[in-house]
Design an enzyme around this catalytic site. Structure first.
Site, mmCIF file in Angstrom:
data_model
loop_
_atom_site.group_PDB
_atom_site.id
_atom_site.type_symbol
_atom_site.label_atom_id
_atom_site.label_comp_id
_atom_site.label_asym_id
_atom_site.label_seq_id
_atom_site.Cartn_x
_atom_site.Cartn_y
_atom_site.Cartn_z
ATOM 1 N N ASP A 80 0.850 -1.189 0.000
ATOM 2 C CA ASP A 80 0.000 0.000 0.000
ATOM 3 C C ASP A 80 0.886 1.239 0.000
ATOM 4 O O ASP A 80 1.899 1.275 0.704
ATOM 5 C CB ASP A 80 -0.907 -0.017 1.236
ATOM 6 C CG ASP A 80 -2.048 0.968 1.136
ATOM 7 O OD1 ASP A 80 -1.773 2.187 1.086
ATOM 8 O OD2 ASP A 80 -3.208 0.531 1.124
ATOM 9 N N HIS A 149 -10.397 -5.263 -3.389
ATOM 10 C CA HIS A 149 -9.050 -5.451 -2.860
ATOM 11 C C HIS A 149 -9.120 -5.833 -1.392
ATOM 12 O O HIS A 149 -10.017 -5.413 -0.672
ATOM 13 C CB HIS A 149 -8.172 -4.213 -3.069
ATOM 14 C CG HIS A 149 -8.744 -2.927 -2.559
ATOM 15 N ND1 HIS A 149 -9.792 -2.281 -3.182
ATOM 16 C CD2 HIS A 149 -8.403 -2.154 -1.503
ATOM 17 C CE1 HIS A 149 -10.074 -1.159 -2.530
ATOM 18 N NE2 HIS A 149 -9.246 -1.064 -1.490
ATOM 19 N N ILE A 150 -8.178 -6.658 -1.002
ATOM 20 C CA ILE A 150 -8.052 -7.085 0.391
ATOM 21 C C ILE A 150 -6.833 -6.392 0.968
ATOM 22 O O ILE A 150 -5.725 -6.539 0.447
ATOM 23 C CB ILE A 150 -7.883 -8.613 0.502
ATOM 24 C CG1 ILE A 150 -9.077 -9.337 -0.117
ATOM 25 C CG2 ILE A 150 -7.680 -9.023 1.965
ATOM 26 C CD1 ILE A 150 -8.885 -10.844 -0.222
#
EC number: 3.9.1.-
Length: 163
Positions: A80, A149-150
């Site tokens: 991220d 998304h996870i």
């Protein structure tokens, strides 16, 4: 030392590219890699229809850089850009499913695969004492990018309830 400097310069360049993409209307999380606390505001403004390319579709087609940790025929895993924990990466399907609530029965195998990949990469990242999986859905769920998304977060004691 030189490698660390090159890595830092490369990460800053990638973050500038992502920030510029946001200025052109792409869906971007964070501000040059720094969490600004406005994810809910971004979610309220995000386009839920999937009509325009998301930042994730641009990462998938390699038109935007990302720190990729893993990929296979069904998914891609990358760090991220605005980490909320010492380890924070995303697992995304190659198939463009805008929201978990829009997944179909035919997506069952793919969804299971995403969870198993999340587990595999969490182990590879040293998260042996635990981690958290998060899937945001829609505006009220603070989803700011409409490509399923996870989030996988770990590397410190996480708090509960999350908010």
């Amino acid at each position: 030392m030189a490698a660390a400097v090159l890595l830092a310069v490369g990460l800053r360049a990638a973050r500038r590219t992502l920030a510029a993409a946001g200025a052109r209307g792409a869906q971007v999380r964070g501000n040059a890699g720094v969490s600004d606390g406005s994810e809910v505001a971004k979610a309220q403004k995000a386009a839920p229809g999937g009509a325009s390319p998301t930042i994730f579709s641009r990462i998938l087609d390699r038109s935007l850089p990302a720190d990729i940790l893993y990929e296979d025929q069904q998914c891609l895993v990358f760090r991220d850009v605005a980490p909320q924990a010492p380890v924070h990466f995303l697992v995304i399907p190659r198939k463009p499913i805008p929201r978990i609530s829009q997944a179909e029965e035919d997506d069952q195998q793919l969804l299971g695969h995403l969870l198993l990949v999340a587990k595999k990469i969490a182990q590879a990242q040293g998260l042996k004492d635990g981690y958290r999986l998060v899937v945001n859905d829609g505006k009220m769920g603070a989803q700011s990018v409409y490509h399923l998304h996870i989030h996988v977060l770990g590397g410190r004691q996480l708090q509960w309830p999350p908010g």
